[in-house]
Design a protein around this motif. Structure first.
Motif, PDB file in Angstrom:
ATOM      1  N   SER A 119      -0.761  24.868   5.742  1.00  0.00           N
ATOM      2  CA  SER A 119      -0.442  26.259   5.247  1.00  0.00           C
ATOM      3  C   SER A 119       0.209  26.949   6.523  1.00  0.00           C
ATOM      4  CB  SER A 119      -1.692  27.170   4.711  1.00  0.00           C
ATOM      5  OG  SER A 119      -2.593  27.362   5.717  1.00  0.00           O
ATOM      6  N   ILE A 120      -0.120  26.655   7.564  1.00  0.00           N
ATOM      7  CA  ILE A 120       0.600  27.346   8.815  1.00  0.00           C
ATOM      8  C   ILE A 120       2.052  26.932   8.786  1.00  0.00           C
ATOM      9  CG2 ILE A 120       0.703  27.391  11.237  1.00  0.00           C
ATOM     10  CD1 ILE A 120      -2.621  27.251  11.166  1.00  0.00           C
ATOM     11  N   ARG A 121       2.271  25.709   8.598  1.00  0.00           N
ATOM     12  CA  ARG A 121       3.606  25.063   8.683  1.00  0.00           C
ATOM     13  C   ARG A 121       4.122  25.651   7.635  1.00  0.00           C
ATOM     14  NH1 ARG A 121       3.084  19.048  10.994  1.00  0.00           N
ATOM     15  NH2 ARG A 121       2.168  19.666  12.949  1.00  0.00           N
ATOM     16  N   ILE A 181      -7.639  34.790   7.869  1.00  0.00           N
ATOM     17  CA  ILE A 181      -7.098  35.607   8.946  1.00  0.00           C
ATOM     18  C   ILE A 181      -6.921  37.157   8.056  1.00  0.00           C
ATOM     19  CG2 ILE A 181      -4.618  36.067   9.706  1.00  0.00           C
ATOM     20  CD1 ILE A 181      -4.225  33.180   9.682  1.00  0.00           C
ATOM     21  N   ALA A 182      -7.479  38.179   8.947  1.00  0.00           N
ATOM     22  CA  ALA A 182      -7.450  39.510   8.536  1.00  0.00           C
ATOM     23  C   ALA A 182      -6.236  40.236   9.005  1.00  0.00           C
ATOM     24  CB  ALA A 182      -8.763  40.292   9.091  1.00  0.00           C
ATOM     25  N   GLU A 183      -5.602  40.019  10.150  1.00  0.00           N
ATOM     26  CA  GLU A 183      -4.370  40.586  10.462  1.00  0.00           C
ATOM     27  C   GLU A 183      -3.661  39.554  11.385  1.00  0.00           C
ATOM     28  OE1 GLU A 183      -4.588  44.877  11.416  1.00  0.00           O
ATOM     29  OE2 GLU A 183      -6.878  44.289  11.484  1.00  0.00           O
ATOM     30  N   LEU A 184      -2.276  39.617  11.322  1.00  0.00           N
ATOM     31  CA  LEU A 184      -1.595  38.628  11.925  1.00  0.00           C
ATOM     32  C   LEU A 184      -0.110  39.492  12.240  1.00  0.00           C
ATOM     33  CD1 LEU A 184      -0.568  35.747  13.150  1.00  0.00           C
ATOM     34  CD2 LEU A 184      -0.218  35.235  10.913  1.00  0.00           C
ATOM     35  N   ARG A 185       0.147  39.231  13.409  1.00  0.00           N
ATOM     36  CA  ARG A 185       1.529  39.794  13.948  1.00  0.00           C
ATOM     37  C   ARG A 185       2.465  38.805  14.686  1.00  0.00           C
ATOM     38  NH1 ARG A 185      -1.306  45.099  14.293  1.00  0.00           N
ATOM     39  NH2 ARG A 185      -1.175  45.033  16.614  1.00  0.00           N
ATOM     40  N   ILE A 186       3.570  38.637  14.412  1.00  0.00           N
ATOM     41  CA  ILE A 186       4.279  37.543  15.212  1.00  0.00           C
ATOM     42  C   ILE A 186       5.654  38.284  15.493  1.00  0.00           C
ATOM     43  CG2 ILE A 186       5.405  35.403  15.084  1.00  0.00           C
ATOM     44  CD1 ILE A 186       3.605  34.848  12.449  1.00  0.00           C
ATOM     45  N   HIS A 187       6.032  38.141  16.953  1.00  0.00           N
ATOM     46  CA  HIS A 187       7.536  38.562  17.201  1.00  0.00           C
ATOM     47  C   HIS A 187       8.112  37.463  17.917  1.00  0.00           C
ATOM     48  CE1 HIS A 187       7.840  42.862  16.466  1.00  0.00           C
ATOM     49  NE2 HIS A 187       6.424  42.758  15.954  1.00  0.00           N
ATOM     50  N   ILE A 188       9.336  37.161  17.641  1.00  0.00           N
ATOM     51  CA  ILE A 188      10.305  36.364  18.264  1.00  0.00           C
ATOM     52  C   ILE A 188      11.294  36.663  18.981  1.00  0.00           C
ATOM     53  CG2 ILE A 188      11.756  33.939  17.610  1.00  0.00           C
ATOM     54  CD1 ILE A 188      10.275  33.990  14.933  1.00  0.00           C
ATOM     55  N   GLY A 189      11.232  36.419  20.553  1.00  0.00           N
ATOM     56  CA  GLY A 189      12.170  36.906  21.376  1.00  0.00           C
ATOM     57  C   GLY A 189      13.225  35.893  21.901  1.00  0.00           C
ATOM     58  N   GLY A 190      13.845  36.365  22.815  1.00  0.00           N
ATOM     59  CA  GLY A 190      14.833  34.907  23.442  1.00  0.00           C
ATOM     60  C   GLY A 190      15.850  34.702  22.676  1.00  0.00           C
ATOM     61  N   ILE A 191      15.819  35.248  21.406  1.00  0.00           N
ATOM     62  CA  ILE A 191      17.059  34.951  20.375  1.00  0.00           C
ATOM     63  C   ILE A 191      17.419  36.301  19.623  1.00  0.00           C
ATOM     64  CG2 ILE A 191      15.210  34.447  18.467  1.00  0.00           C
ATOM     65  CD1 ILE A 191      16.490  31.707  18.301  1.00  0.00           C
ATOM     66  N   ALA A 228       8.399  38.300  12.594  1.00  0.00           N
ATOM     67  CA  ALA A 228       8.238  37.185  11.775  1.00  0.00           C
ATOM     68  C   ALA A 228       7.450  37.655  10.475  1.00  0.00           C
ATOM     69  CB  ALA A 228       7.771  35.868  12.107  1.00  0.00           C
ATOM     70  N   SER A 229       7.790  38.862   9.791  1.00  0.00           N
ATOM     71  CA  SER A 229       6.815  39.352   8.843  1.00  0.00           C
ATOM     72  C   SER A 229       6.493  38.512   7.647  1.00  0.00           C
ATOM     73  CB  SER A 229       7.353  40.506   8.160  1.00  0.00           C
ATOM     74  OG  SER A 229       7.977  41.384   9.154  1.00  0.00           O
ATOM     75  N   ASP A 230       7.538  37.984   7.253  1.00  0.00           N
ATOM     76  CA  ASP A 230       7.069  36.942   6.032  1.00  0.00           C
ATOM     77  C   ASP A 230       6.160  35.737   6.179  1.00  0.00           C
ATOM     78  OD1 ASP A 230       8.697  38.689   4.515  1.00  0.00           O
ATOM     79  OD2 ASP A 230      10.458  36.965   4.310  1.00  0.00           O
ATOM     80  N   SER A 231       6.521  35.197   7.396  1.00  0.00           N
ATOM     81  CA  SER A 231       5.358  34.166   7.925  1.00  0.00           C
ATOM     82  C   SER A 231       3.890  34.833   7.980  1.00  0.00           C
ATOM     83  CB  SER A 231       5.621  33.696   9.149  1.00  0.00           C
ATOM     84  OG  SER A 231       6.932  32.936   9.066  1.00  0.00           O
ATOM     85  N   ALA A 232       3.801  36.059   8.650  1.00  0.00           N
ATOM     86  CA  ALA A 232       2.505  36.633   8.652  1.00  0.00           C
ATOM     87  C   ALA A 232       1.998  36.797   7.526  1.00  0.00           C
ATOM     88  CB  ALA A 232       2.778  37.907   9.756  1.00  0.00           C
ATOM     89  N   ALA A 233       2.628  37.607   6.548  1.00  0.00           N
ATOM     90  CA  ALA A 233       2.269  37.827   5.209  1.00  0.00           C
ATOM     91  C   ALA A 233       1.623  36.726   4.511  1.00  0.00           C
ATOM     92  CB  ALA A 233       3.324  38.804   4.413  1.00  0.00           C
ATOM     93  N   ALA A 234       2.342  35.654   4.624  1.00  0.00           N
ATOM     94  CA  ALA A 234       1.754  34.310   3.771  1.00  0.00           C
ATOM     95  C   ALA A 234       0.520  33.882   4.448  1.00  0.00           C
ATOM     96  CB  ALA A 234       2.871  33.227   3.787  1.00  0.00           C
ATOM     97  N   LEU A 235       0.109  34.105   5.546  1.00  0.00           N
ATOM     98  CA  LEU A 235      -1.414  33.717   5.928  1.00  0.00           C
ATOM     99  C   LEU A 235      -2.366  34.860   5.820  1.00  0.00           C
ATOM    100  CD1 LEU A 235       0.218  31.760   9.107  1.00  0.00           C
ATOM    101  CD2 LEU A 235      -1.039  30.873   6.780  1.00  0.00           C
TER     102      LEU A 235
END
Ligand SMILES: Cc1cc2nc3c(=O)[nH]c(=O)nc-3n(C[C@H](O)[C@H](O)[C@H](O)COP(=O)(O)OP(=O)(O)OC[C@H]3O[C@@H](n4cnc5c(N)ncnc54)[C@H](O)[C@@H]3O)c2cc1C
Ligand code: FES
Ligand code: FES
Lengths: 159, 329
Positions: free
Chosen positions: B284-286, B251-261, B268-275
């Protein structure tokens, strides 16, 4: 506030009316034009009882302003039958008991016709998603879905 | 029965005319696009503009131009149905297409615009109620009242960011164009929103959102996953947008955003950084997705219990990442 003069077509007939800016298309259909087939359930977009066609698009008439239908073409449940002959959807709803109290029925008929006009051979899943904006508190939906699928088959000449 | 309050209705044909009307009337005036958010709010007297300025007659705001290779420009008044039916858009930006198709119902997607969806009012069980209901609890701080009923000692409002398109568009790095009588500015969606239930956007009063700009689609993949009570119709009570690019098996780049909450669709930067930089597998994803639990701020002001929604956040993050990866292979 100045009342507006609106010229439109409803079920193919030219219609003119005066309305306030804050009157919805649903208010005008029911209160001014006496077309009470279209129902009001929630008034907030949740139930689909107010479904009509505006220029070929299925919409909630409770959230459309009457002033916006100037020059447009409105189709309501009153325009679905041809004279005294019921549309196959209406017939199948009756024959298959796809209604109980009936308040949701006009909306379902308009929404189902909109679906079948664009997709004559929908899967059950497609019917369920296409009618997701129409709520029924009585039937449990199953008979409605079956009536729509059976109407589709009849309209395709398969039944 | 709910009725709209009286207002003066304006139907300008040009952007400048619309801007002028709103500038003349200040906070009394609001733009209306499809009205599927504004009119229910007006019927419940949550918003009561005396001047309503329709954007429907401004042709310049309608339609899609450009191509995925160099980026798409989507006019603010483009309907959600038009977006849903655009096959090229769905092929290039599947996560965005998924989000749009999950919004409300066919009826409302025919009426609702993408601009209105980006500026959808935040939602809360104590706010999205009739006038009488809200009067009964002496209102809340978002409208006419003093306190936040979901967090009574809180100095701020916790109404929830509930647009489905926002989390995935933030992850994609999409931009918007805002126009005012002073000129035009182009800003990333990341800068359009802020973490407050009342002041949830940085859009200035009187500014018109004219277009949404999607990035050039060079090797990115996307997905959107939404939690709601019914499978075909409901606002999100958790919505995860994932945007990623591979470099071979990594995975070269990964960005995650969480809405509805929460009041903003947070990253979710820490999740992205870990991968990032790793070859992902199920484990590893879990493991990485677990980091999405902590920053997820759930309150009991939507459908479904807050604790359960928070617990579902890491699960939805890992499923959304897996869905985007599956598209990539
Ligand atoms: C029953 C129901 C279910 C729904 N479910 C969902 C759902 O699941 N997911 C979801 O995301 N949304 C949902 N919605 C909300 C809404 O239908 C959509 O978000 C829709 O896209 C809003 O667009 P609109 O054009 O109707 O907005 P409007 O109501 O016209 O406008 C919304 C707000 O944005 C402002 N605005 C609109 N356009 C502009 C512009 N160009 N520039 C500046 N300001 C502007 C308006 O002043 C208003 O404050 C639902 C609504 C209802 C009634
Ligand atoms: S009355 Fe219009 S959607 Fe319920
Ligand atoms: S028949 Fe009563 S709501 Fe559908």
């Amino acid at each position: 506030m100045a009342r507006r003069h609106v010229s439109t077509r409803v079920n193919g007939e030219p219609v003119e009316f005066l309305c306030e800016p804050h009157q919805t298309l649903l208010d005008v259909l029911r209160d001014e034009l006496q077309l009470t087939g279209t129902k009001e359930g929630c008034g907030t977009g949740d139930c689909g009882a107010c479904s009509v066609m505006l220029d070929g698009r299925l919409i909630c008439s409770c959230l459309a302003l009457a002033a916006e239908v100037e020059g447009a073409e409105v189709r309501t449940v009153e325009g679905i039958a041809s004279g005294n002959e019921l549309h196959p959807l209406q017939r199948h709803f009756l024959e298959e008991a796809a209604l109980q109290c009936g308040i949701c029925t006009p909306g379902f008929l308009v929404a189902a016709k909109a679906l079948l006009d664009g997709n004559p051979d929908p899967t059950e899943r497609e019917v369920r998603f296409a009618l997701a904006g129409n709520l029924c508190r009585c039937t449990g939906y199953d008979k409605i879905i079956r009536a729509v699928l059976d109407s589709a088959a009849e309209l395709r000449g398969e039944a | 029965m709910l009725r709209l309050p009286p207002f003066t209705y304006h139907q300008p044909r040009e952007i400048d005319a619309a801007l002028r009307i709103v500038a003349d009337h200040g906070p009394e005036a609001m733009f209306v696009a499809g009205g599927t958010d504004l009119y229910p709010n007006m019927k419940r007297r949550q918003q009561v503009p005396s001047q309503v300025v329709s954007l429907g007659g401004i042709t310049e705001l309608h339609g899609i131009s450009g191509d995925p290779a160099s980026g798409l420009r989507i006019g603010a008044m483009t309907s959600l149905t038009e977006l849903e039916e655009n096959a090229a858009l769905a092929a290039a930006y599947p996560g965005f297409a998924e989000a749009v198709a999950s919004i409300s119902t066919p009826l409302l997607r025919n009426m609702g615009s993408i601009g209105g969806n980006l500026l959808l009012d935040t939602r809360c069980n104590y706010y999205d109620q009739t006038e009488e209901w809200r009067e009964g609890i002496n209102y809340c701080m978002k409208c006419e009242g003093e306190i936040c009923w979901v967090a009574p000692s809180s100095p701020r409002c916790w109404a929830v960011q509930s647009s489905d398109s926002v989390p995935i568009l933030m992850a994609m790095g999409a931009e918007v164009i805002l126009r005012s009588p002073d000129g035009e500015r182009r800003i990333p969606l990341l800068d359009l929103y802020q973490d407050d239930g009342i002041q949830f956007t940085t859009k200035k009063p009187g500014e018109l959102l004219t277009a949404l700009l999607l990035p050039a689609q060079d090797g990115w993949q996307s997905s959107y996953l939404k939690l709601r009570r019914r499978g075909s119709f409901d606002f999100p009570v958790l919505g995860v947008g994932v945007y990623l690019r591979m470099d071979g098996a990594k995975i070269a780049e990964l960005r995650i955003h969480i809405g509805g909450i929460g009041s903003i669709a947070h990253a979710a930067s820490d999740s992205a950084a870990a991968l990032i930089g790793t070859v992902p597998d199920r484990e590893s994803i879990r493991a990485a997705a677990k980091a999405a639990f902590k920053p997820t701020r759930a309150m009991d002001n939507t459908d479904h219990g807050a604790a359960w929604r928070k617990k579902m956040a890491p699960i939805f993050v890992s499923r959304a990442i897996e869905a985007a990866l599956a598209r990539n292979s």
